[in-house]
Design a protein around this motif. Structure first.
Motif, mmCIF file in Angstrom:
data_model
loop_
_atom_site.group_PDB
_atom_site.id
_atom_site.type_symbol
_atom_site.label_atom_id
_atom_site.label_comp_id
_atom_site.label_asym_id
_atom_site.label_seq_id
_atom_site.Cartn_x
_atom_site.Cartn_y
_atom_site.Cartn_z
ATOM 1 N N LEU A 84 -7.377 -23.744 -8.357
ATOM 2 C CA LEU A 84 -6.817 -23.647 -7.015
ATOM 3 C C LEU A 84 -7.573 -22.592 -6.224
ATOM 4 C CD1 LEU A 84 -3.007 -23.698 -7.897
ATOM 5 C CD2 LEU A 84 -4.343 -25.576 -6.911
ATOM 6 N N ASP A 85 -7.733 -22.833 -4.940
ATOM 7 C CA ASP A 85 -8.353 -21.862 -4.044
ATOM 8 C C ASP A 85 -7.243 -20.987 -3.468
ATOM 9 O OD1 ASP A 85 -10.037 -20.464 -2.380
ATOM 10 O OD2 ASP A 85 -10.178 -22.056 -0.878
ATOM 11 N N VAL A 86 -7.157 -19.754 -3.929
ATOM 12 C CA VAL A 86 -6.100 -18.823 -3.522
ATOM 13 C C VAL A 86 -6.601 -17.990 -2.349
ATOM 14 C CG1 VAL A 86 -4.659 -16.884 -4.249
ATOM 15 C CG2 VAL A 86 -5.180 -18.732 -5.862
ATOM 16 N N ARG A 87 -5.822 -17.955 -1.279
ATOM 17 C CA ARG A 87 -6.195 -17.189 -0.081
ATOM 18 C C ARG A 87 -5.017 -16.367 0.411
ATOM 19 N NH1 ARG A 87 -11.788 -17.586 1.360
ATOM 20 N NH2 ARG A 87 -12.545 -19.493 0.327
ATOM 21 N N PHE A 88 -5.301 -15.151 0.872
ATOM 22 C CA PHE A 88 -4.284 -14.301 1.487
ATOM 23 C C PHE A 88 -4.990 -13.170 2.222
ATOM 24 C CE2 PHE A 88 -5.158 -12.480 -2.634
ATOM 25 C CZ PHE A 88 -5.193 -11.113 -2.406
ATOM 26 N N ASP A 89 -4.227 -12.401 2.968
ATOM 27 C CA ASP A 89 -4.796 -11.297 3.748
ATOM 28 C C ASP A 89 -3.775 -10.179 3.825
ATOM 29 O OD1 ASP A 89 -6.140 -9.622 5.438
ATOM 30 O OD2 ASP A 89 -6.068 -10.952 7.184
ATOM 31 N N ALA A 90 -4.167 -8.992 3.359
ATOM 32 C CA ALA A 90 -3.265 -7.840 3.400
ATOM 33 C C ALA A 90 -3.686 -6.814 4.438
ATOM 34 C CB ALA A 90 -3.206 -7.180 2.016
ATOM 35 N N SER A 91 -4.685 -7.132 5.262
ATOM 36 C CA SER A 91 -5.225 -6.138 6.186
ATOM 37 C C SER A 91 -4.211 -5.691 7.232
ATOM 38 C CB SER A 91 -6.476 -6.695 6.878
ATOM 39 O OG SER A 91 -6.185 -7.895 7.566
ATOM 40 N N GLU A 92 -3.258 -6.562 7.597
ATOM 41 C CA GLU A 92 -2.247 -6.180 8.592
ATOM 42 C C GLU A 92 -1.431 -4.977 8.131
ATOM 43 O OE1 GLU A 92 1.678 -8.133 10.790
ATOM 44 O OE2 GLU A 92 0.238 -9.422 9.734
ATOM 45 N N ALA A 93 -1.234 -4.865 6.826
ATOM 46 C CA ALA A 93 -0.450 -3.746 6.281
ATOM 47 C C ALA A 93 -1.294 -2.522 5.988
ATOM 48 C CB ALA A 93 0.251 -4.187 5.000
ATOM 49 N N LEU A 94 -2.617 -2.656 6.113
ATOM 50 C CA LEU A 94 -3.519 -1.560 5.760
ATOM 51 C C LEU A 94 -4.398 -1.243 6.959
ATOM 52 C CD1 LEU A 94 -4.438 -2.963 2.238
ATOM 53 C CD2 LEU A 94 -2.994 -0.976 2.682
ATOM 54 N N ALA A 95 -3.755 -0.843 8.043
ATOM 55 C CA ALA A 95 -4.451 -0.642 9.322
ATOM 56 C C ALA A 95 -5.512 0.445 9.241
ATOM 57 C CB ALA A 95 -3.438 -0.312 10.416
ATOM 58 N N GLU A 96 -5.325 1.417 8.367
ATOM 59 C CA GLU A 96 -6.277 2.525 8.261
ATOM 60 C C GLU A 96 -7.378 2.246 7.246
ATOM 61 O OE1 GLU A 96 -4.153 6.101 7.494
ATOM 62 O OE2 GLU A 96 -2.972 5.994 9.342
ATOM 63 N N TYR A 97 -7.401 1.038 6.729
ATOM 64 C CA TYR A 97 -8.389 0.660 5.714
ATOM 65 C C TYR A 97 -9.254 -0.479 6.234
ATOM 66 C CZ TYR A 97 -5.457 3.233 2.356
ATOM 67 O OH TYR A 97 -4.733 4.190 1.690
ATOM 68 N N GLU A 98 -10.480 -0.533 5.736
ATOM 69 C CA GLU A 98 -11.399 -1.616 6.070
ATOM 70 C C GLU A 98 -11.602 -2.503 4.846
ATOM 71 O OE1 GLU A 98 -12.782 -2.448 8.929
ATOM 72 O OE2 GLU A 98 -11.843 -0.782 10.010
ATOM 73 N N PRO A 99 -11.655 -3.819 5.028
ATOM 74 C CA PRO A 99 -11.957 -4.701 3.898
ATOM 75 C C PRO A 99 -13.338 -4.378 3.324
ATOM 76 C CG PRO A 99 -11.129 -5.959 5.771
ATOM 77 C CD PRO A 99 -11.410 -4.581 6.270
ATOM 78 N N MET A 100 -13.438 -4.329 1.993
ATOM 79 C CA MET A 100 -14.725 -4.014 1.376
ATOM 80 C C MET A 100 -15.034 -4.875 0.156
ATOM 81 S SD MET A 100 -13.443 -2.309 -1.496
ATOM 82 C CE MET A 100 -14.593 -1.112 -2.157
ATOM 83 N N PHE A 101 -14.125 -5.758 -0.231
ATOM 84 C CA PHE A 101 -14.356 -6.598 -1.409
ATOM 85 C C PHE A 101 -13.490 -7.843 -1.289
ATOM 86 C CE2 PHE A 101 -13.848 -8.118 -5.710
ATOM 87 C CZ PHE A 101 -15.058 -7.861 -6.315
ATOM 88 N N TRP A 157 2.533 -12.213 0.800
ATOM 89 C CA TRP A 157 3.364 -13.411 0.645
ATOM 90 C C TRP A 157 3.434 -14.240 1.930
ATOM 91 C CZ3 TRP A 157 3.152 -14.373 -4.019
ATOM 92 C CH2 TRP A 157 3.508 -13.511 -5.036
ATOM 93 N N SER A 158 3.350 -13.565 3.074
ATOM 94 C CA SER A 158 3.436 -14.313 4.328
ATOM 95 C C SER A 158 2.145 -15.042 4.675
ATOM 96 C CB SER A 158 3.820 -13.373 5.479
ATOM 97 O OG SER A 158 2.803 -12.404 5.698
#
Length: 524
Positions: free
Chosen positions: A322-339, A482-483
């Motif tokens: 299965l291709d699992v996708r999600f995004d937690a960046s909304e909850a980590l406003a002071e962080y930048e995606p790096m991986f 989860w959202s």
């Protein structure tokens, strides 16, 4: 861990096989006899031509195209490899992966990832294919048997590329996007070449052909030995050539534990050895009671996950992840995606085994990863280089998910020396652990919801005077995951990416003044 072209180059150095070697050009003999180094070099080039004919005959696939080849010494090859490392892999990639895997406890604090890769790259150079120049360089100074078996492996990569287009096989996903996909495809490519190398040595020693036996896969005793040998035995045998694999000339077998690879973190060892060891086993099982034509057909529908390599019955049953996708960046406003990558069964197993090596009370990790259906690991980093890892995995059953979640909770307790709080509900359960000072601590949160498992590692935590949590990061990250979570059949994702890759390859070929068919290399 995301794979990349560096991985391919390291394996060249360690296990005598280039990632994608093209065909050899046919060169006419010089009009006058050569002497000294020129004679030595010409002898190697002539041997390459002869070996190419043998490999084609053994495997039943002709060598279609020609390409220049050259001879260099160890220092020249080492310099070329290091230059490619610097040119092709940005420092930021090393930094991100090093920080991510230190966060998960897969690297110790002392590990310098880039330096480790340089050490691996230059440890045991045996040959090098320059993908930009489309030229294969053979290293002088190797024992003849070792040199010839290495050439056989390299030449077969040329044949694979010409018949099956290795560039197209690897192109749909970069190794940073989906390390599991890259590992699976490389396992087919390298496993096939490793079996070919063994067969080449057996033909040279007149062990093959033997009646209807045309491959090691047709000789039950040899096939069984190859399927049962442990990783160190197989790695040492690969270094010596196929003879060691059938019990010949085994005195003085080099020890894996004495090498840079042997002292590297487990996940590095597992990733570098997997395409050769498990890839060889996959090809042996695929070839059993079949023909090489049947194995060739696999390239038209190649494996897409390490689960299919580890469990060939899943590949032949058509079981896709299965291709699992999600995004937690909304909850980590002071962080930048790096991986952002897919780990897959092999890397999850290595993750668990890394901690089982340290904390001996942990159970055997293999079964805890076998029910894998899909996963994704995201990493976020703030200005202070603090990293939050968020991982979601999907499993075949609730029992499989529970086993993995419980294992992660046990790892957290072992790493931080404190107990998790465990809560259960109608459809799921969670484990939470806090470590560090009251105002600058971190949380580990594990939640199972049906056959899904969520892990949040490294979210900040601050307690008030009464000891209650006042930092909402873990809760918000959980909600964001989860959202935004989706699970899609991998078949559709792969189809879309293959179409996009074909367009990119066609565009590159059109824009290149001298396109080289069948040897495109995906960007890292």
């Amino acid at each position: 861990m995301a794979l990349r072209r560096l991985w391919m180059m390291c394996v060249v150095a360690l296990f005598l096989a280039t990632a994608v070697a093209p065909a050899f050009a046919q060169e006419t003999s010089p009009p006058e006899p050569l002497a000294g180094e020129e004679a030595r070099d010409q002898a190697l080039l002539d041997a390459a031509d002869s070996i190419a004919e043998q490999v084609s005959r053994i495997r039943g696939l002709p060598l279609l195209n020609e390409i220049p080849r050259g001879v260099k010494d160890r220092e020249e090859l080492r310099t070329m490899l290091i230059e490619q490392l610097h040119d092709e892999i940005p420092e930021a990639i090393f930094v991100a992966e090093e920080q991510m895997f230190k966060r998960l406890g897969l690297f110790g604090p002392e590990v310098n990832y880039r330096q480790l890769m340089l050490d691996l790259l230059t440890e045991q150079i045996a040959g090098f294919y320059d993908q930009s120049a489309k030229e294969l360089y053979i290293m002088v100074g190797l024992p003849e048997q070792l040199q010839h078996s290495a050439m056989a492996h390299e030449i077969f990569h040329a044949i694979q590329d010409q018949h099956f287009d290795i560039g197209a096989l690897l192109a749909p996903f970069s190794s940073q996007e989906n390390g599991d996909f890259a590992l699976a495809r490389m396992a087919l490519i390298e496993g096939d070449a490793t079996v070919l190398m063994i067969d080449y040595v057996l033909y040279e020693e007149k062990t093959l052909p033997a009646g209807r036996a045309l491959s090691a896969a047709d000789i039950p005793m040899i096939a069984a030995m190859l399927l049962e040998m442990d990783t160190e035995q197989l790695a040492a045998a690969e270094q010596l050539g196929g003879s060691a694999m059938i019990g010949v000339n085994t005195d003085g077998v080099p020890s894996l534990t004495d090498s840079v690879l042997g002292s590297a973190p487990r996940i590095v060892r597992d990733l570098l050895l997997f395409p050769y060891v498990e890839g060889m086993r996959f090809v042996l099982r695929a070839r059993a009671n079949r023909t090489w034509t049947d194995v060739d057909a696999i390239y038209t529908n190649a494996p897409v996950s390490t689960s299919q390599i580890l469990h060939p019955e899943r590949y032949f049953a058509g079981e896709l992840p299965l291709d699992v996708r999600f995004d937690a960046s909304e909850a980590l406003a002071e962080y930048e995606p790096m991986f952002d990558s897919v780990l897959g069964e092999l890397q999850l197993r290595s993750w668990l085994a890394t901690h089982a090596d340290v904390y001996t009370h942990l159970p055997e990790p293999g079964p805890a990863a076998e029910g894998w259906r899909g996963d994704r690991l995201l990493g976020y980093r703030n200005e202070q280089d603090q990293v939050v890892a968020v991982h979601v995995s999907s499993w075949e059953s609730e029992d499989d998910a529970r086993e993995f979640a419980q294992y992660q909770a046990q790892i957290a307790e072992a790493r931080y020396g404190t107990s998790t709080s465990h809560q259960t509900g109608t459809h799921g359960e969670s484990w939470c652990l806090r470590h560090g000072p009251e105002t600058d601590g971190h949380r580990v949160y594990v939640e199972r919801w049906g056959e899904l498992v969520l892990l949040i590692e490294g979210a900040p935590s601050t307690l008030d005077e009464e000891g209650a949590e006042i930092d909402p990061t873990t809760y918000l990250a959980r909600q964001a995951v989860w959202s935004s979570l989706s699970r899609m059949p991998f078949e559709g994702t792969l189809r879309d990416r293959e179409a996009a890759a074909r367009e990119d390859i066609a565009e590159d070929a059109t824009s290149s003044p001298n396109p080289h068919p069948g040897a495109d290399d995906p960007s890292p």
